[in-house]
Design an enzyme around this catalytic site. Sequence first.
Site, PDB file in Angstrom:
ATOM      1  N   ASN A   1       0.870  -1.177   0.000  1.00 44.49           N
ATOM      2  CA  ASN A   1       0.000   0.000   0.000  1.00 44.49           C
ATOM      3  C   ASN A   1       0.907   1.227   0.000  1.00 44.49           C
ATOM      4  OD1 ASN A   1      -1.822   2.022   0.461  1.00 44.49           O
ATOM      5  ND2 ASN A   1      -2.339   1.396   2.558  1.00 44.49           N
TER       6      ASN A   1
ATOM      7  N   GLU B   1      -5.643  -5.007  10.398  1.00 45.04           N
ATOM      8  CA  GLU B   1      -4.576  -4.045  10.710  1.00 45.04           C
ATOM      9  C   GLU B   1      -4.930  -3.299  11.988  1.00 45.04           C
ATOM     10  OE1 GLU B   1      -2.400  -2.696   6.897  1.00 45.04           O
ATOM     11  OE2 GLU B   1      -4.300  -1.637   6.943  1.00 45.04           O
TER      12      GLU B   1
ATOM     13  N   LYS C   1       0.106   4.250  -0.338  1.00 44.75           N
ATOM     14  CA  LYS C   1      -0.519   5.460   0.230  1.00 44.75           C
ATOM     15  C   LYS C   1      -0.238   6.654  -0.703  1.00 44.75           C
ATOM     16  CE  LYS C   1      -0.167   3.277   4.681  1.00 44.75           C
ATOM     17  NZ  LYS C   1      -0.052   3.397   6.154  1.00 44.75           N
TER      18      LYS C   1
ATOM     19  N   GLU D   1      -6.756   4.708   7.564  1.00 45.48           N
ATOM     20  CA  GLU D   1      -6.579   6.145   7.294  1.00 45.48           C
ATOM     21  C   GLU D   1      -7.824   6.734   6.648  1.00 45.48           C
ATOM     22  OE1 GLU D   1      -2.805   5.625   5.357  1.00 45.48           O
ATOM     23  OE2 GLU D   1      -2.008   5.000   7.289  1.00 45.48           O
TER      24      GLU D   1
ATOM     25  N   SER E   1       3.148  -2.051  10.466  1.00 39.25           N
ATOM     26  CA  SER E   1       4.594  -2.078  10.726  1.00 39.25           C
ATOM     27  C   SER E   1       5.255  -3.399  10.346  1.00 39.25           C
ATOM     28  CB  SER E   1       4.897  -1.718  12.185  1.00 39.25           C
ATOM     29  OG  SER E   1       4.501  -0.382  12.442  1.00 39.25           O
TER      30      SER E   1
ATOM     31  N   HIS F   1      -9.563   1.261   4.640  1.00 34.47           N
ATOM     32  CA  HIS F   1      -8.254   1.393   5.301  1.00 34.47           C
ATOM     33  C   HIS F   1      -8.406   2.329   6.499  1.00 34.47           C
ATOM     34  CE1 HIS F   1      -4.160   2.617   6.132  1.00 34.47           C
ATOM     35  NE2 HIS F   1      -3.827   1.435   5.651  1.00 34.47           N
TER      36      HIS F   1
END
Length: 250
Positions: free
Chosen positions: A10, A169, A12, A99, A214, A97
């Site tokens: 990803n 996640e 981003k 975010e 991470s 996601h």
Amino acid sequence: MLRKPVFAANWKMNHGPTDAKAFLRTFLVHYARRTDRSVVFFPPALTMHAVTEALRDRPDIIVGVQNIHWEAKGAFTGELSASIARDAGARMVLVGHSERRHIFGETDEQTGLKCAAVVTAGLTPMLCVGEKLEQRERGEAESVVERQLRAGFAGVQPAQIANALVAYEPVWAIGTGRTALPKDASAMHATVRRVLKELAGDRGAQVPVLYGGSVSRGNVAELVATPGVDGVLVGGASLEADGWATIVRA
Ligand code: PGA
């Protein structure tokens, strides 16, 4: 059944077309086609054309977009529909996601509309779920993830859920350098699997459930060897071609 591990990058809001071409020149030298794993890239939408062009001879590598709007078309300035993404070469779409949820205020209901739109367009959703630190501390991790899964797949038929992917996640592990302990990841993946079976019956067993947060060269091997973990969704450590090639060869 045996699910092959999925290694998903990803990017981003990183890598324009120029960077992406340079990245893929290096990456393809280090990653020859393999049938025992799947590799996916989620570049920024405007970078997708450069990525699909660079991967023209590598149909084994899947390209997707990071977000769509649930409507098929219309007056939604700045947005992108699933059918536009498909026309541009996307085969997969990230939905929900953290975010999108926590920076842009995406709701559970909207993730449901988006997954349904992705499936209607003939694309594959990768639904992201995960609890925040305070939810984990309150003992709500499992109920949060269950609610996100049920809402995300509310408009998707069981047969189509079988073709989807899920990424677990934990929000507190994304971009923080902290990963879930293998035993915690395993427990959460078991919860995800239970809900998938409730939603899609035996077919829920086919859905790859990835871990994200991470993931790095240093921890990827242990994570993909963790029971119930069918691959990884990687942000920061997917941005550098050599490092990413090392991760996908884990
Ligand atoms: P990270 O991001 O690997 O940088 O933690 C993962 C993700 O947000 O998908």
